[in-house]
Motif scaffolding. Structure first.
Motif, short mmCIF file in Angstrom:
data_model
loop_
_atom_site.label_atom_id
_atom_site.label_comp_id
_atom_site.label_asym_id
_atom_site.label_seq_id
_atom_site.Cartn_x
_atom_site.Cartn_y
_atom_site.Cartn_z
N ASN A 354 0.83 -1.21 0.00
CA ASN A 354 0.00 0.00 0.00
C ASN A 354 0.87 1.26 0.00
OD1 ASN A 354 -2.43 -1.39 -0.04
ND2 ASN A 354 -2.62 -1.43 2.19
N THR A 355 2.01 1.18 0.70
CA THR A 355 2.94 2.32 0.71
C THR A 355 3.47 2.60 -0.69
OG1 THR A 355 3.62 1.86 2.99
CG2 THR A 355 5.12 3.18 1.65
N LYS A 358 0.72 4.05 -2.90
CA LYS A 358 0.48 5.47 -2.59
C LYS A 358 1.52 6.35 -3.26
CE LYS A 358 2.04 7.77 0.86
NZ LYS A 358 2.43 8.30 2.18
#
Length: 449
Positions: A354-355, A358
């Motif tokens: 998810n990092t 993003k």
């Protein structure tokens, strides 16, 4: 109003007081807190530091020395003291502070100091010296308040009062059995408010947090911050109570760890002291610069490969430096955020992915925005919409690559067991430089020639 502790006027007054030997030095020192005196000592020569310390009481001297930074080498001040004075000063230290300072000395000097202490102090410090300085055992204080679970309220209060004479302050009261195994904690407030006939067993809080002696200090700091603790007990594998770590110890840990991470991200070895000599700085930084020079040749090779393109479209030379520089800045932003997230908690695979997602989205939006700006500049000043399109795609692409590299590389290094703060910046710079040159030159070759 008191002057700032780093005001050179204060240093001058200290030196004048030392030279005058008329008693004025005591009045000067009274105006400052021990932490401020420690800062002032950093502006003096070693002989002057030793003389200033000699004017302080054992209590103030211990507080001042414990506030000195590692690069000020407080252990040298301690070593040069007269054994009788040193014994009094060390007796005023918290054991964790004494251990941190003595641990900086060689084995012979350590024994010289320890042999001059009381058996109790020497034994306590020796027990702490066996732990790694970066572990819970290395930063814990073996002075704490503990009471037996078998005590009544009155007996417990009497025991706490007795133990408080050896400790300046305490935050928690630990409850142990006869074998010194930690059973829980009690609140002093609950103890004082309870009925006179209550027993400690009735007030015991079994839901508490503790750490093992070999727990990394960063994990300890994270736990104290997560659960808003003022202190945390340190135990061994048999749950024997060894010591405690208080929030002020954690503040020191966080400062040290943040400094270490900042130096690493900047390509500076953690071994370099902030106030070290120029030789130490060169020895620390030069290897990283040489490695960075090697990676820069890779980016230069891209330019050499497309030298004909640059010869025909000279304005590309200016634009590609902008694209590479913007990519480097964007990658540094993503790197800083990701390394900070890693240091605060262990990211799961899902959180890591998810990092990265993003940062890809952030890179795409930021790249498109900045690409449009550069496209407009190219259109207005160069009158070439196709050149503007090449610059737009290159800018957007490089900032997406910067986001992927800035987040993905430290996460990958962490996954394979390499400190992400050490090598990430050099690898990321290589990525953004190469693609910052490759994208505009490659696209221009295909689209404009």
């Amino acid at each position: 109003m008191q002057e700032a502790p780093l005001d050179m006027k204060a240093v001058i007054r200290l030196r004048e007081g030392l030279n005058a030997r008329d008693g004025s030095i005591e009045a000067i020192l009274e105006a400052y807190h021990p932490s401020e005196i420690a800062i002032l000592l950093g502006q003096l020569h070693r002989s002057e530091q030793q003389e200033v310390i000699s004017y302080l009481s054992a209590e103030l001297a211990s507080e001042t020395i414990s506030e000195m930074k590692e690069e000020q080498h407080p252990e040298e001040l301690l070593l040069k003291m007269h054994p009788d004075v040193r014994k009094e000063v060390v007796a005023e230290f918290d054991y964790d502070d004494a251990t941190d300072i003595i641990a900086q000395l060689d084995q012979v000097s350590q024994e010289e100091i320890l042999e001059g202490l009381s058996p109790e102090d020497a034994s306590a410090i020796r027990n702490l010296l066996i732990y790694s300085p970066d572990s819970a055992g290395g930063i814990m204080n073996s002075r704490f308040t503990s009471i037996s679970i078998d005590l009544s309220k009155k007996e417990a209060i009497d025991e706490i009062i007795r133990q408080s004479e050896a400790s300046d302050e305490f935050y928690s009261i630990y409850v142990v059995n006869r074998q010194n195994k930690l059973l829980g904690i009690i609140s002093l407030k609950d103890l004082l408010k309870s009925r006179s006939d209550v027993h400690i067993a009735d007030l015991l809080q079994k839901d508490y947090k503790a750490v093992y002696a070999d727990t990394d200090q960063e994990a300890v700091a994270a736990m104290i911050g997560q659960y808003n603790l003022s202190s945390i007990p340190v135990i061994d594998e048999h749950r024997n109570l060894l010591g405690q770590i208080t929030f002020d110890d954690v503040i020191d840990v966080l400062q040290a760890e943040n400094t270490e991470d900042i130096l690493k991200i900047s390509g500076v070895s953690e071994d370099e002291e902030l106030s070290g000599s120029w030789k130490m700085a060169v020895r620390s930084r030069l290897p990283w610069l040489v490695i960075n020079l090697g990676t820069a040749f890779l980016a230069a090779a891209v330019i050499r490969y497309y030298d004909q393109t640059i010869a025909q479209i000279a304005m590309l030379a200016g634009y590609m430096t902008i694209i590479a520089g913007m990519g480097g800045n964007a990658a540094t932003q993503a790197l800083a955020v990701t390394v900070r997230r890693i240091s605060l908690n262990q990211l799961s695979d899902r959180q890591a992915w998810n990092t990265i997602k993003k940062e890809i989205l952030v890179g795409l939006v930021n790249g498109a925005t900045n690409g449009l700006i550069v496209w407009a500049v190219a259109l207005i000043f160069d009158g070439n919409p196709m050149l503007g399109l090449v610059i737009f795609i290159s800018m957007a692409g490089n900032l997406v690559i910067a986001g992927i590299a800035g987040a993905g590389i430290p996460l990958f290094l962490k996954k394979i067991g390499i400190d992400p703060a050490v090598a990430s910046s050099i690898i990321i710079t290589t990525f953004t430089d190469i693609f910052g040159f490759l994208l505009p030159l490659g696209l221009a070759t295909k689209m404009l020639l």
